[in-house]
Design a protein around this motif. Structure first.
Motif, PDB file in Angstrom:
ATOM      1  N   ASN A   1       0.770  -1.249   0.000  1.00 23.68           N
ATOM      2  CA  ASN A   1       0.000   0.000   0.000  1.00 23.68           C
ATOM      3  C   ASN A   1       0.798   1.296   0.000  1.00 23.68           C
ATOM      4  OD1 ASN A   1      -2.693  -1.212   0.164  1.00 23.68           O
ATOM      5  ND2 ASN A   1      -1.883  -2.044   2.064  1.00 23.68           N
ATOM      6  N   MET A   2       2.100   1.228  -0.241  1.00 22.49           N
ATOM      7  CA  MET A   2       2.896   2.451  -0.222  1.00 22.49           C
ATOM      8  C   MET A   2       2.367   3.469  -1.237  1.00 22.49           C
ATOM      9  SD  MET A   2       6.934   2.825  -0.688  1.00 22.49           S
ATOM     10  CE  MET A   2       7.902   2.892   0.755  1.00 22.49           C
ATOM     11  N   GLU A   3       2.051   2.983  -2.429  1.00 22.82           N
ATOM     12  CA  GLU A   3       1.578   3.889  -3.475  1.00 22.82           C
ATOM     13  C   GLU A   3       0.204   4.438  -3.118  1.00 22.82           C
ATOM     14  OE1 GLU A   3       3.555   5.044  -5.689  1.00 22.82           O
ATOM     15  OE2 GLU A   3       1.922   6.253  -6.504  1.00 22.82           O
ATOM     16  N   ASP A   4      -0.639   3.576  -2.515  1.00 20.62           N
ATOM     17  CA  ASP A   4      -1.973   4.055  -2.134  1.00 20.62           C
ATOM     18  C   ASP A   4      -1.877   5.133  -1.048  1.00 20.62           C
ATOM     19  OD1 ASP A   4      -4.969   3.680  -2.277  1.00 20.62           O
ATOM     20  OD2 ASP A   4      -4.614   3.450  -0.131  1.00 20.62           O
ATOM     21  N   LEU A   5      -0.945   4.939  -0.114  1.00 18.12           N
ATOM     22  CA  LEU A   5      -0.774   5.932   0.958  1.00 18.12           C
ATOM     23  C   LEU A   5      -0.400   7.288   0.358  1.00 18.12           C
ATOM     24  CD1 LEU A   5       1.123   3.658   3.473  1.00 18.12           C
ATOM     25  CD2 LEU A   5      -0.978   4.889   4.000  1.00 18.12           C
ATOM     26  N   LYS A   6       0.470   7.250  -0.670  1.00 19.96           N
ATOM     27  CA  LYS A   6       0.892   8.499  -1.304  1.00 19.96           C
ATOM     28  C   LYS A   6      -0.278   9.130  -2.071  1.00 19.96           C
ATOM     29  CE  LYS A   6       5.208   8.414  -2.993  1.00 19.96           C
ATOM     30  NZ  LYS A   6       6.419   7.879  -3.659  1.00 19.96           N
ATOM     31  N   GLU A   7      -1.048   8.238  -2.709  1.00 15.03           N
ATOM     32  CA  GLU A   7      -2.182   8.732  -3.492  1.00 15.03           C
ATOM     33  C   GLU A   7      -3.241   9.359  -2.579  1.00 15.03           C
ATOM     34  OE1 GLU A   7      -3.174   5.897  -6.643  1.00 15.03           O
ATOM     35  OE2 GLU A   7      -5.235   6.599  -6.332  1.00 15.03           O
ATOM     36  N   GLN A   8      -3.523   8.653  -1.468  1.00 19.05           N
ATOM     37  CA  GLN A   8      -4.513   9.179  -0.511  1.00 19.05           C
ATOM     38  C   GLN A   8      -4.063  10.521   0.038  1.00 19.05           C
ATOM     39  OE1 GLN A   8      -7.423   7.767   0.628  1.00 19.05           O
ATOM     40  NE2 GLN A   8      -7.220   6.110  -0.824  1.00 19.05           N
ATOM     41  N   THR A   9      -2.756  10.631   0.282  1.00 17.41           N
ATOM     42  CA  THR A   9      -2.220  11.892   0.809  1.00 17.41           C
ATOM     43  C   THR A   9      -2.494  13.015  -0.174  1.00 17.41           C
ATOM     44  OG1 THR A   9      -0.468  10.678   1.904  1.00 17.41           O
ATOM     45  CG2 THR A   9      -0.100  13.031   1.612  1.00 17.41           C
ATOM     46  N   HIS A  10      -2.263  12.719  -1.463  1.00 24.04           N
ATOM     47  CA  HIS A  10      -2.442  13.769  -2.471  1.00 24.04           C
ATOM     48  C   HIS A  10      -3.912  14.048  -2.744  1.00 24.04           C
ATOM     49  CE1 HIS A  10      -1.216  16.387  -5.679  1.00 24.04           C
ATOM     50  NE2 HIS A  10      -2.094  15.789  -6.473  1.00 24.04           N
ATOM     51  N   THR A  11      -4.698  12.974  -2.942  1.00 27.92           N
ATOM     52  CA  THR A  11      -6.073  13.189  -3.402  1.00 27.92           C
ATOM     53  C   THR A  11      -7.044  13.545  -2.276  1.00 27.92           C
ATOM     54  OG1 THR A  11      -6.378  10.819  -3.376  1.00 27.92           O
ATOM     55  CG2 THR A  11      -5.985  11.801  -5.509  1.00 27.92           C
ATOM     56  N   TRP A  12      -6.747  13.125  -1.069  1.00 26.37           N
ATOM     57  CA  TRP A  12      -7.683  13.448   0.018  1.00 26.37           C
ATOM     58  C   TRP A  12      -7.162  14.514   0.948  1.00 26.37           C
ATOM     59  CZ3 TRP A  12     -12.504  12.537  -0.421  1.00 26.37           C
ATOM     60  CH2 TRP A  12     -12.937  11.457  -1.169  1.00 26.37           C
ATOM     61  N   HIS A  13      -6.055  14.198   1.607  1.00 26.57           N
ATOM     62  CA  HIS A  13      -5.598  15.105   2.673  1.00 26.57           C
ATOM     63  C   HIS A  13      -5.107  16.439   2.113  1.00 26.57           C
ATOM     64  CE1 HIS A  13      -6.311  11.833   5.276  1.00 26.57           C
ATOM     65  NE2 HIS A  13      -5.387  11.073   4.719  1.00 26.57           N
ATOM     66  N   TYR A  14      -4.257  16.365   1.074  1.00 24.15           N
ATOM     67  CA  TYR A  14      -3.748  17.616   0.506  1.00 24.15           C
ATOM     68  C   TYR A  14      -4.887  18.396  -0.146  1.00 24.15           C
ATOM     69  CZ  TYR A  14      -1.673  20.895  -2.689  1.00 24.15           C
ATOM     70  OH  TYR A  14      -1.385  22.046  -3.370  1.00 24.15           O
ATOM     71  N   GLU A  15      -5.776  17.657  -0.835  1.00 26.12           N
ATOM     72  CA  GLU A  15      -6.892  18.297  -1.534  1.00 26.12           C
ATOM     73  C   GLU A  15      -7.777  19.050  -0.540  1.00 26.12           C
ATOM     74  OE1 GLU A  15      -6.405  18.073  -4.662  1.00 26.12           O
ATOM     75  OE2 GLU A  15      -8.114  19.351  -5.125  1.00 26.12           O
ATOM     76  N   ARG A  16      -8.001  18.422   0.618  1.00 26.12           N
ATOM     77  CA  ARG A  16      -8.826  19.052   1.654  1.00 26.12           C
ATOM     78  C   ARG A  16      -8.151  20.351   2.125  1.00 26.12           C
ATOM     79  NH1 ARG A  16      -9.411  14.876   5.386  1.00 26.12           N
ATOM     80  NH2 ARG A  16     -11.162  14.008   4.263  1.00 26.12           N
ATOM     81  N   TYR A  17      -6.830  20.263   2.338  1.00 30.95           N
ATOM     82  CA  TYR A  17      -6.085  21.450   2.797  1.00 30.95           C
ATOM     83  C   TYR A  17      -6.173  22.557   1.750  1.00 30.95           C
ATOM     84  CZ  TYR A  17      -2.290  24.500   4.139  1.00 30.95           C
ATOM     85  OH  TYR A  17      -1.559  25.610   4.490  1.00 30.95           O
ATOM     86  N   ARG A  18      -5.920  22.179   0.492  1.00 34.28           N
ATOM     87  CA  ARG A  18      -5.900  23.138  -0.610  1.00 34.28           C
ATOM     88  C   ARG A  18      -7.260  23.814  -0.751  1.00 34.28           C
ATOM     89  NH1 ARG A  18      -7.722  22.485  -5.444  1.00 34.28           N
ATOM     90  NH2 ARG A  18      -6.968  23.749  -7.162  1.00 34.28           N
ATOM     91  N   CYS A  19      -8.315  22.969  -0.644  1.00 36.64           N
ATOM     92  CA  CYS A  19      -9.679  23.475  -0.805  1.00 36.64           C
ATOM     93  C   CYS A  19      -9.993  24.506   0.293  1.00 36.64           C
ATOM     94  CB  CYS A  19     -10.617  22.276  -0.719  1.00 36.64           C
ATOM     95  SG  CYS A  19     -12.312  22.700  -0.813  1.00 36.64           S
ATOM     96  N   SER A  20      -9.688  24.143   1.544  1.00 37.29           N
ATOM     97  CA  SER A  20     -10.034  25.070   2.629  1.00 37.29           C
ATOM     98  C   SER A  20      -9.178  26.323   2.560  1.00 37.29           C
ATOM     99  CB  SER A  20      -9.918  24.394   3.995  1.00 37.29           C
ATOM    100  OG  SER A  20      -8.619  24.466   4.460  1.00 37.29           O
ATOM    101  N   LYS A  21      -7.925  26.168   2.109  1.00 35.37           N
ATOM    102  CA  LYS A  21      -7.035  27.329   2.003  1.00 35.37           C
ATOM    103  C   LYS A  21      -7.557  28.304   0.936  1.00 35.37           C
ATOM    104  CE  LYS A  21      -3.624  29.478   3.465  1.00 35.37           C
ATOM    105  NZ  LYS A  21      -2.210  29.522   3.423  1.00 35.37           N
ATOM    106  N   LEU A  22      -7.945  27.738  -0.226  1.00 37.53           N
ATOM    107  CA  LEU A  22      -8.426  28.607  -1.297  1.00 37.53           C
ATOM    108  C   LEU A  22      -9.760  29.251  -0.915  1.00 37.53           C
ATOM    109  CD1 LEU A  22      -7.478  26.672  -4.560  1.00 37.53           C
ATOM    110  CD2 LEU A  22      -6.272  28.505  -3.446  1.00 37.53           C
TER     111      LEU A  22
END
Ligand code: GTP
Length: 416
Positions: free
Chosen positions: A281-302
Motif C-alpha cells: 500500500n505504499m503507493e496508495d498511501l501516497k495517493e490518498q495523501t495527495h487526493t484526500w488530505h492535501y486536496e482538503r487542505y488546498r480546498c479550505s485554504k483557497l
C-alpha cells in the motif's frame, strides 16, 4: 480478421508470432523505467511517547541502524526531529524521511501536545501549495515533504487509549493516514492483546477517529487488505539485535524464557505491518495523501482566500472573475485605507499646529510679562540713581558750606 486468416490459408502463407513488445503495450514499462530512474520517496511520521520504540521499529522495518542518541524526558514542549535517508534495495532508490516526535507525553499539561504535529503537517501542505501556485513550477526537483503515513505508537498498557492519544489522533485524522500500532507488544499476553485491540478500535470508533483503511477495491489486494483491516491496530515489536534460533540468526529479542522473533507472525504483527506498508500500500498511501488530505487542505485554504467554484446564485464562477473582484476589492480597500491615513495625518497636523500656537502664545505672554518686570526694574533703578545723585549734590553743597563757615571763624579769631 476472418477474411485475412482465410486468405492466408488459401495462399498457404506462414504466420510468425511476434517476440517481445511493440506499440503502446510498452507504456507500463516506460513508466516503470522512468520511476526507477527518478527513485522513490516516502515520508513517515512517528508519533509516540519518548522511548516507546519508534526508532527501533523504523530500523527494523528498513533493516538499518539509524538510531542516534536517546531523547530526554525533560523538554518543555513537544518537538519534531526530521531525518532523511537514501536507501537502496537492488536497483531501487528510496529517499526516506522519518519525522519523529520528541518529548511527546512528557509535559504535565498535554493539551497542546498535538499542535506542533498539526503545524508541521500543514506546513508541508502549504509549501506544496505554494509550489503549485508558482508561475514557474518545478516539481521535478521539488522535495515533496508531505507526510504519507503516521505510525501512531500506543503504549502497551493493555487497558485503553490515553486522552492524549485520542486528542492527537482526532486533530490529525483529516490531515494524514493514521496507522495505529501497539508498541512493545511483547510486554502484553496474547489474551490481553486481543482484548486491548478490540478496546482500542471501539474507542476510536466512539470518538469518531478516522484511521487509514487498507483499500479493498483492487482485486489483487482485496483479500489481504480486508484481513489486514481486521487486524488493526498492529501489535509490533522492534529489534535491531540478531539472536540465534536453532541454526539461524534472526532479528529478535532475547528473554530469560526464550526468544521473541520479530519476523515470526505467531509472535507479533511486524511482518504484516511491513507487507501492507511497504509492499502492498505504499503507493496508495501516497495517493490518498495527495487526493484526500492535501486536496482538503488546498480546498479550505483557497476558500479562506475567497475563491469558490460557484457563486451565491449557484452558477459557476470563473477563477478570473473572482480574481478581478478580489483585485477590485483590494484596490478599494487600499484607497479607503489611504484616505483614512490622509485624514488621520491632517487631523494630527491640525492638532500639532494648535499645540504649537498655544505654546507660542504662552511664550509670548511670558516674554511680555518678563519685559514689563524688567522695565519696572529699570525705572526703579533709575529713580534710585536720581535720588542718589541728588543726595551727592546735597552732600557737596553741605561740604562747601561747612568749609566757608570754618574759614570765617578762623578770620574772626585772628582779629580778636
Ligand atoms: P526516543 O527517540 O528517545 O523518543 O525513543 P524511541 O521512541 O525512538 O525508542 P527507541 O527505539 O530508542 O527504544 C527505546 C528502548 O525501548 C530501547 O531500549 C529499545 O531496545 C526498547 N525497545 C524498542 N522496541 C521495543 C519492543 O518492541 N519491545 C521491547 N520490549 N523493547 C523495545
Amino acid at each position: 480478421v476472418h477474411d485475412d486468416e482465410d486468405l492466408q490459408k488459401e495462399d498457404n502463407i506462414r504466420c510468425l508470432t511476434t517476440l517481445g513488445h511493440f506499440g503502446f503495450d510498452c507504456l507500463p514499462r516506460q513508466l516503470v523505467n522512468k520511476s526507477v530512474q527518478q527513485g522513490f520517496f516516502f515520508n513517515i511520521l512517528c508519533v509516540g511517547e519518548t522511548g516507546i520504540g519508534k526508532s527501533t521499529l523504523i530500523d527494523t522495518l528498513f533493516n538499518t541502524n539509524l538510531k542516534d542518541k536517546k531523547s530526554s524526558h525533560f523538554y518543555p514542549n513537544v518537538g519534531l526531529k526530521i531525518q532523511t535517508y537514501e536507501l537502496q534495495e537492488s536497483n531501487i532508490q528510496l529517499n526516506l524521511t522519518v519525522v519523529k516526535t520528541v518529548g511527546y507525553g512528557d509535559q504535565i499539561n498535554k493539551e497542546a501536545s498535538y499542535q506542533p504535529i498539526v503545524d508541521y503537517i500543514d506546513a508541508q501542505f502549504e509549501s506544496y501549495l505554494q509550489e503549485e501556485l508558482k508561475i514557474k513550477r518545478s516539481f521535478v526537483d521539488y522535495h515533496d515533504s508531505r507526510i504519507h503515513v503516521c505510525l501512531y505508537f500506543i503504549s502497551p498498557t493493555g487497558h485503553s487509549l490515553k486522552s492524549l492519544d485520542l486528542l492527537t489522533m482526532k486533530n490529525i485524522d483529516s490531515k494524514v493516514n493514521i496507522i495505529p500500532l501497539i508498541a512493545k507488544a511483547d510486554t502484553i499476553s496474547k489474551n490481553d492483546l486481543q482484548k486491548f485491540k478490540c478496546k482500542i478500535m471501539s474507542e476510536l470508533i466512539s470518538n469518531g477517529i478516522q484511521i487509514y483503511q487498507f483499500p479493498t477495491d483492487d482485486e489483487a489486494t482485496t483479500h489481504v487488505n480486508t484481513s489486514m483491516n481486521g487486524l488493526l491496530p498492529f501489535a509490533v515489536v522492534g529489534s535491531i539485535d540478531e539472536v540465534k534460533v536453532g541454526k539461524r540468526m534472526v532479528r529478535g529479542r532475547q528473554y530469560p524464557w526464550g526468544v521473541l522473533q520479530v519476523e515470526n507472525e505467531n509472535h507479533c504483527d511486524f511482518v504484516k505491518l511491513r507487507d501492507v506498508l511497504l509492499c502492498t500500500n505504499m503507493e496508495d498511501l501516497k495517493e490518498q495523501t495527495h487526493t484526500w488530505h492535501y486536496e482538503r487542505y488546498r480546498c479550505s485554504k483557497l476558500q479562506k482566500m475567497g475563491f469558490t467554484d460557484v457563486g451565491p446564485d449557484n452558477q459557476p464562477v470563473s477563477f478570473q472573475e473572482i480574481y478581478e473582484a478580489k483585485r477590485q476589492d483590494f484596490l478599494n480597500q487600499c484607497q479607503r485605507a489611504e484616505e483614512e491615513l490622509k485624514q488621520k495625518f491632517m487631523q494630527r497636523v491640525k492638532e500639532k499646529e494648535t499645540a504649537f500656537k498655544e505654546a507660542e502664545k504662552e511664550l509670548q505672554d511670558k516674554f511680555e510679562h518678563l519685559k514689563r518686570v524688567q522695565q519696572e526694574e529699570t525705572m526703579k533703578l533709575q529713580e534710585e540713581r536720581r535720588q542718589l545723585e541728588e543726595e551727592i549734590i546735597d552732600f557737596y553743597k553741605m561740604k562747601t558750606a561747612s568749609g566757608t563757615l570754618q574759614t570765617q571763624e578762623c578770620t574772626s579769631i585772628r582779629k580778636d
